[in-house]
Scaffold this motif. Sequence first.
Motif, PDB file in Angstrom:
ATOM      1  N   PRO A 101      -6.222   3.875  -1.095  1.00 19.70           N
ATOM      2  CA  PRO A 101      -5.726   4.626   0.229  1.00 19.70           C
ATOM      3  C   PRO A 101      -6.678   4.543   1.182  1.00 19.70           C
ATOM      4  O   PRO A 101      -6.483   4.125   2.403  1.00 19.70           O
ATOM      5  N   ALA A 102      -7.818   4.319   0.955  1.00 17.11           N
ATOM      6  CA  ALA A 102      -9.251   4.351   2.074  1.00 17.11           C
ATOM      7  C   ALA A 102      -9.232   3.019   2.481  1.00 17.11           C
ATOM      8  O   ALA A 102      -9.677   2.794   3.588  1.00 17.11           O
ATOM      9  N   ALA A 103      -8.690   2.034   1.644  1.00 18.02           N
ATOM     10  CA  ALA A 103      -8.746   0.660   1.857  1.00 18.02           C
ATOM     11  C   ALA A 103      -7.293   0.269   2.707  1.00 18.02           C
ATOM     12  O   ALA A 103      -7.161  -0.839   3.059  1.00 18.02           O
ATOM     13  N   GLY A 104      -6.654   1.400   2.856  1.00 20.06           N
ATOM     14  CA  GLY A 104      -5.222   0.816   3.414  1.00 20.06           C
ATOM     15  C   GLY A 104      -4.085   0.491   2.627  1.00 20.06           C
ATOM     16  O   GLY A 104      -3.090   0.121   3.147  1.00 20.06           O
ATOM     17  N   PHE A 105      -4.079   0.851   1.417  1.00 21.87           N
ATOM     18  CA  PHE A 105      -3.226   0.578   0.368  1.00 21.87           C
ATOM     19  C   PHE A 105      -2.528   1.904   0.206  1.00 21.87           C
ATOM     20  O   PHE A 105      -3.074   3.094  -0.060  1.00 21.87           O
ATOM     21  N   GLU A 106      -0.925   1.966   0.131  1.00 21.37           N
ATOM     22  CA  GLU A 106      -0.598   3.132  -0.426  1.00 21.37           C
ATOM     23  C   GLU A 106       0.023   2.904  -1.773  1.00 21.37           C
ATOM     24  O   GLU A 106       0.381   2.021  -1.977  1.00 21.37           O
ATOM     25  N   SER A 145     -11.484  -2.609  -1.369  1.00 25.16           N
ATOM     26  CA  SER A 145     -11.787  -3.267  -0.342  1.00 25.16           C
ATOM     27  C   SER A 145     -12.231  -4.900  -0.504  1.00 25.16           C
ATOM     28  O   SER A 145     -11.535  -5.445   0.626  1.00 25.16           O
ATOM     29  N   GLY A 162       2.541  -7.218   9.270  1.00 27.81           N
ATOM     30  CA  GLY A 162       2.706  -5.916   9.126  1.00 27.81           C
ATOM     31  C   GLY A 162       4.114  -5.795   8.094  1.00 27.81           C
ATOM     32  O   GLY A 162       4.320  -4.402   8.007  1.00 27.81           O
ATOM     33  N   ARG A 174       1.074  -9.885   5.360  1.00 29.23           N
ATOM     34  CA  ARG A 174       0.163  -8.868   6.008  1.00 29.23           C
ATOM     35  C   ARG A 174      -0.205  -9.009   7.515  1.00 29.23           C
ATOM     36  O   ARG A 174      -0.172  -7.861   8.279  1.00 29.23           O
ATOM     37  N   ASP A 225       5.639  -4.793   4.641  1.00 29.24           N
ATOM     38  CA  ASP A 225       5.341  -4.143   3.633  1.00 29.24           C
ATOM     39  C   ASP A 225       5.473  -5.221   2.369  1.00 29.24           C
ATOM     40  O   ASP A 225       6.429  -5.946   2.283  1.00 29.24           O
ATOM     41  N   PRO A 253      -7.307  -6.973  -1.039  1.00 29.13           N
ATOM     42  CA  PRO A 253      -6.658  -7.692   0.118  1.00 29.13           C
ATOM     43  C   PRO A 253      -6.694  -9.150  -0.072  1.00 29.13           C
ATOM     44  O   PRO A 253      -5.769  -9.612   0.342  1.00 29.13           O
TER      45      PRO A 253
END
Length: 181
Positions: free
Chosen positions: A156-161, A107, A122, A119, A124, A111
Amino acid sequence: LATPRDKLTQIRWGQQDFAQRFGRAAQGMWLPETAADLETLAALHACGVTYTVLAPWQATEPVDPTEPYLVRLPNGETITVFFYTGPLSGSISFESDVTNNADHFASAYLPSYANAEKRAQGVDQILIIASDGELYGHHKAWRDHFLSRLTLTSAPAAGFEVVTLDRYLRDHPPTRDLQRR
């Protein structure tokens, strides 16, 4: 530093080892210490390798490490190169406190290394963290647990795949060429 023949032999050994372990051919290869000159990149390509990972300082021009690039080989062919995110890789490798908490790392640290303009739009992008595998549990106790939590839960929880370079390259082919030193 190896001879052309030795380079081909070592690449083929790596490919055979990968195929034996994973039951499929490797599309890419990350060389030790990202040691690659144009001859080595051409040898990778000759063996069917489509991409490798380099250090950002190996480019002759500034690069955006959040995207892949094409390198033109002497024979006119190309190979794709990814660049690891230098400061992020250094932090995870040499600053023990950075890897104490995977949730905080995902987190707070991740970023700040993403391309802010991309970012915001949007778009990738990829963040590659390169470090020696021996750090994870061998040199640094419990770091293997940090890595597991980071890739399976925290990122993944922080928005990263979390994706493989094969998949990223399939979905995001390089759009820019680059010169090599």
